[in-house]
Design an enzyme around this catalytic site. Structure first.
Site, mmCIF file in Angstrom:
data_model
loop_
_atom_site.group_PDB
_atom_site.id
_atom_site.type_symbol
_atom_site.label_atom_id
_atom_site.label_comp_id
_atom_site.label_asym_id
_atom_site.label_seq_id
_atom_site.Cartn_x
_atom_site.Cartn_y
_atom_site.Cartn_z
ATOM 1 N N LYS A 13 -52.121 56.058 60.212
ATOM 2 C CA LYS A 13 -53.100 55.093 60.725
ATOM 3 C C LYS A 13 -53.336 55.287 62.226
ATOM 4 C CE LYS A 13 -50.790 51.388 59.421
ATOM 5 N NZ LYS A 13 -49.595 52.016 58.793
ATOM 6 N N ARG A 88 -51.286 42.375 57.887
ATOM 7 C CA ARG A 88 -50.191 42.943 57.115
ATOM 8 C C ARG A 88 -49.669 41.980 56.063
ATOM 9 N NH1 ARG A 88 -48.024 46.900 61.140
ATOM 10 N NH2 ARG A 88 -46.174 47.911 60.360
ATOM 11 N N ARG A 127 -41.810 62.327 63.523
ATOM 12 C CA ARG A 127 -42.331 61.627 64.705
ATOM 13 C C ARG A 127 -41.201 61.366 65.703
ATOM 14 N NH1 ARG A 127 -45.988 56.443 63.719
ATOM 15 N NH2 ARG A 127 -44.063 55.357 63.201
ATOM 16 N N ARG A 139 -38.968 55.698 68.670
ATOM 17 C CA ARG A 139 -39.012 54.275 68.309
ATOM 18 C C ARG A 139 -37.728 53.911 67.587
ATOM 19 N NH1 ARG A 139 -44.672 53.063 65.364
ATOM 20 N NH2 ARG A 139 -43.278 51.645 64.258
ATOM 21 N N ARG A 150 -38.991 48.955 56.108
ATOM 22 C CA ARG A 150 -40.428 48.882 56.450
ATOM 23 C C ARG A 150 -41.280 49.140 55.212
ATOM 24 N NH1 ARG A 150 -40.719 53.017 61.224
ATOM 25 N NH2 ARG A 150 -42.926 52.478 61.323
HETATM 26 P P1 AMP Z 1 -46.212 49.597 63.496
HETATM 27 O O1 AMP Z 1 -46.276 50.214 64.855
HETATM 28 O O2 AMP Z 1 -47.552 49.189 62.976
HETATM 29 O O3 AMP Z 1 -45.445 50.455 62.505
HETATM 30 O O4 AMP Z 1 -45.375 48.233 63.655
HETATM 31 C C1 AMP Z 1 -44.032 48.252 64.075
HETATM 32 C C2 AMP Z 1 -43.386 46.905 63.787
HETATM 33 O O5 AMP Z 1 -44.069 45.876 64.519
HETATM 34 C C3 AMP Z 1 -43.419 46.453 62.341
HETATM 35 O O6 AMP Z 1 -42.377 47.007 61.561
HETATM 36 C C4 AMP Z 1 -43.283 44.944 62.505
HETATM 37 O O7 AMP Z 1 -41.960 44.567 62.815
HETATM 38 C C5 AMP Z 1 -44.135 44.681 63.743
HETATM 39 N N1 AMP Z 1 -45.561 44.452 63.391
HETATM 40 C C6 AMP Z 1 -46.619 45.227 63.725
HETATM 41 N N2 AMP Z 1 -47.758 44.709 63.257
HETATM 42 C C7 AMP Z 1 -47.409 43.578 62.594
HETATM 43 C C8 AMP Z 1 -48.137 42.594 61.852
HETATM 44 N N3 AMP Z 1 -49.472 42.685 61.687
HETATM 45 N N4 AMP Z 1 -47.432 41.570 61.319
HETATM 46 C C9 AMP Z 1 -46.105 41.450 61.477
HETATM 47 N N5 AMP Z 1 -45.353 42.344 62.126
HETATM 48 C C10 AMP Z 1 -45.995 43.404 62.690
#
Ligand code: AMP
Length: 194
Positions: A13, A88, A127, A139, A150
């Site tokens: 994404k 999400r 990554r 990360r 996740r």
């Molecule tokens: P990402 O970078 O999109 O993989 O997000 C990393 C982490 O941020 C996720 O595993 C969640 O803990 C938190 N996170 C990101 N976006 C959301 C969302 N829309 N709702 C809830 N938690 C989020």
């Protein structure tokens, strides 16, 4: 162009969002990036979100809805935006629907990157390795153990959005297993038709 990018962690994404930023000159609104910035800056939101993110779980709907609503009000979003990693949950999907309706904005499409689960953990590990090779800290949630959580969160809470947006006639599925350029090409062709 107002888009949502949907797909499990590691689907690509963020990479595809960057391509769309260039093509349409609209910002990428990544809730993951915004939350990581909040954690790094040790803001009140960051302090609340840190442990949840490190465990691979989802931050509360109220927190992310507020962050996105404020961000969409910024002037660079007037011509459009790409929502990456948001919504999400079904509650977030309802919230963003109401939020956009209040602002008299309509979504153009929800692009789902369709990928094979088995490939995802490998992408996440890659990554993390690339970040380390570039001298950056990976990360905290980019490791096999947290990745499992996740992915579980994705199937439990996010995958239902596929049906939600299909029913609204907004869903466009794209083969996320192809090369990065091929995925970009397919997204562009799907968006040319809307
Ligand atoms: P990402 O970078 O999109 O993989 O997000 C990393 C982490 O941020 C996720 O595993 C969640 O803990 C938190 N996170 C990101 N976006 C959301 C969302 N829309 N709702 C809830 N938690 C989020």
């Amino acid at each position: 162009m107002r888009l949502i990018l949907l797909g499990p962690p590691g689907a690509g994404k963020g990479t595809q969002a960057q391509r769309l930023v260039e093509k349409y000159s609209i910002p990428q609104l990544s809730t993951g990036d915004m939350l990581r910035s909040a954690v790094a800056a040790k803001t009140a939101v960051g302090l609340k979100a840190k442990a949840v993110m490190d465990a691979g779980e989802l931050v509360s709907d109220a927190i992310v809805n507020a962050i996105v609503s404020d961000r969409i009000d910024e002037p660079d979003c007037t011509r459009g935006f790409i929502l990456d990693g948001y919504p999400r949950t079904l509650a977030q999907a309802d919230a963003v629907g109401e939020m956009l309706a209040d602002k008299s904005i309509a979504l153009d499409a929800v692009v789902e990157l369709v990928v094979d689960d088995k490939a995802l953990v490998g992408r996440i590990i890659k990554r993390a390795e690339e970040a380390m090779a570039a001298g950056q800290a990976p990360r905290k949630d980019d490791n096999a153990e947290v990745f499992d959580e996740r992915l579980r969160e994705y199937y439990k809470k996010t995958a239902p959005l596929i049906g939600y947006y299909y029913a609204k006639g907004l869903l466009r599925g794209v083969d996320g297993m192809a090369s990065i350029d091929a995925v970009t090409k397919e997204i562009n062709s799907v968006l040319a038709d809307i």
